[in-house]
Design a protein around this motif. Structure first.
Motif, mmCIF file in Angstrom:
data_model
loop_
_atom_site.group_PDB
_atom_site.id
_atom_site.type_symbol
_atom_site.label_atom_id
_atom_site.label_comp_id
_atom_site.label_asym_id
_atom_site.label_seq_id
_atom_site.Cartn_x
_atom_site.Cartn_y
_atom_site.Cartn_z
ATOM 1 N N CYS A 66 0.838 -1.212 0.000
ATOM 2 C CA CYS A 66 0.000 0.000 0.000
ATOM 3 C C CYS A 66 0.868 1.256 0.000
ATOM 4 C CB CYS A 66 -0.927 0.004 1.220
ATOM 5 S SG CYS A 66 -2.266 -1.196 1.114
ATOM 6 N N HIS B 225 2.563 1.647 -3.325
ATOM 7 C CA HIS B 225 1.622 1.554 -4.452
ATOM 8 C C HIS B 225 2.059 0.473 -5.447
ATOM 9 C CE1 HIS B 225 -2.034 3.359 -5.996
ATOM 10 N NE2 HIS B 225 -1.562 3.294 -7.220
ATOM 11 N N LYS B 226 2.308 -0.718 -4.906
ATOM 12 C CA LYS B 226 2.705 -1.871 -5.723
ATOM 13 C C LYS B 226 1.636 -2.958 -5.616
ATOM 14 C CE LYS B 226 6.949 -0.456 -6.787
ATOM 15 N NZ LYS B 226 7.312 -0.090 -8.153
ATOM 16 N N PRO B 227 1.494 -3.781 -6.663
ATOM 17 C CA PRO B 227 0.576 -4.916 -6.588
ATOM 18 C C PRO B 227 1.042 -5.905 -5.513
ATOM 19 C CG PRO B 227 1.276 -4.522 -8.865
ATOM 20 C CD PRO B 227 2.156 -3.678 -7.985
ATOM 21 N N ILE C 16 -6.252 -6.671 -4.554
ATOM 22 C CA ILE C 16 -4.952 -6.299 -3.979
ATOM 23 C C ILE C 16 -3.823 -6.344 -5.006
ATOM 24 C CG2 ILE C 16 -5.659 -7.011 -1.668
ATOM 25 C CD1 ILE C 16 -3.882 -9.498 -1.985
ATOM 26 N N LYS C 17 -4.058 -7.011 -6.132
ATOM 27 C CA LYS C 17 -2.991 -7.020 -7.137
ATOM 28 C C LYS C 17 -3.062 -5.792 -8.045
ATOM 29 C CE LYS C 17 -3.864 -9.663 -11.297
ATOM 30 N NZ LYS C 17 -3.712 -10.937 -11.975
ATOM 31 N N ASP C 18 -4.040 -4.944 -7.824
ATOM 32 C CA ASP C 18 -4.083 -3.658 -8.523
ATOM 33 C C ASP C 18 -3.922 -2.548 -7.482
ATOM 34 O OD1 ASP C 18 -5.134 -1.158 -9.586
ATOM 35 O OD2 ASP C 18 -5.663 -2.380 -11.334
ATOM 36 N N PRO C 19 -2.810 -1.824 -7.521
ATOM 37 C CA PRO C 19 -2.574 -0.832 -6.469
ATOM 38 C C PRO C 19 -3.714 0.180 -6.312
ATOM 39 C CG PRO C 19 -0.589 -1.133 -7.773
ATOM 40 C CD PRO C 19 -1.680 -1.904 -8.477
ATOM 41 N N TYR D 107 -6.510 -1.716 -4.519
ATOM 42 C CA TYR D 107 -6.108 -1.960 -3.126
ATOM 43 C C TYR D 107 -6.263 -0.687 -2.297
ATOM 44 C CZ TYR D 107 -3.330 -4.653 0.333
ATOM 45 O OH TYR D 107 -2.890 -5.365 1.426
#
Lengths: 174, 174
Positions: free
Chosen positions: A69, A72-74, B28-31, B34
């Protein structure tokens, strides 16, 4: 100010006799300890170019989730067999105690993506090796492996000598 | 801009025939997804006075961890039986599919502490009821229960009518 080491509780003989279990729940139940752990792990990633974070259940998520978070990464979860609903790749490996099978969604990685693996603890490196195998089977490139704690006596770095391994706390023993 | 619902993937017949599985790994795999999920869940807690966050493994940690960090609150993990190293209280309950036993460390709560429970999904409310039981057995007061997703057709709110329940996404069915 307390050091990050002081937030970790050591439980002798858990889950089996002879294991010194490094309990991270006393880190995350103290907001100052939790913040320090996340910040120290993030510092290890400063300057690192990468696309996604991969982390195993469950304790890995305590640290991988806020770091994903913040940066800002997957976040791509690795889970025990049977938990992920879409098509997966899987790997079996020996644990410090017992055996385990883990899975990752096949479509969660695009070939060529740069991956950082995050977990609370590196012991023998068996879990990490299995995770790297999953990532590489999907064409991902593991550029870094970051842990809060490392059990130096189990020599994970020998096993993972082709990879970058970083930890915040190093315990000399097992 | 995509809505938060659009990041969730629905998998029919997982893990059993007839279950519409709401897959949060595509959130969660898309910032952006998420971030939106965490922000929307946090919004539900605006103005809420509480001391600690309690969350169950594993998917609950995806959201409870960043929220605990952002709000500088303790995170107390509930885990499957045998995973927590210190003295625990435990509870058994029926799942939507199957049965489960969960545990919480006895010394993780001080009587009178105000607790928010966070998880990815509320279905029948069985897990939540068991978690509330654990918290109350240690003298904690559950002031709120916040979920990303809620399966309205399973009527968890009837079962939890004495408690505050909030969710970001409501699915009409099961």
């Amino acid at each position: 100010m307390k050091s990050i080491e002081e937030y970790v509780t050591t439980i002798p003989d858990f889950p089996e006799k002879g294991i010194m279990f490094r309990d991270v729940t006393t880190v995350i139940k103290d907001p100052d300890g939790y913040q320090m752990a996340v910040e120290e792990m993030q510092k290890k990633l400063e300057g690192e170019e990468f696309d996604v974070i991969v982390a195993p259940e469950s304790r890995g998520y305590f640290f991988a989730s806020p770091i994903a978070c913040n940066l800002h990464k997957p976040l791509i979860p690795i889970r025990k067999k049977g938990k992920l609903p879409r098509e997966t790749v899987s790997a079996s490996y020996d644990l410090e105690y017992g055996q385990e099978e883990i899975e990752m969604h096949k479509d969660d990685l695009v070939p060529g993506q740069k991956v950082v693996i995050i977990d609370d603890l590196i012991a023998t490196g068996g879990t990490v090796e299995a995770m790297i195998g999953l990532v590489e089977s999907l064409g991902g490139i593991v550029v870094d492996n970051v842990f809060l704690m490392e059990l130096m006596g189990l020599n994970a770095r020998d096993r993972l000598s082709d990879y970058k391994v970083q930890s915040v706390i190093q315990y000399p023993g097992k």
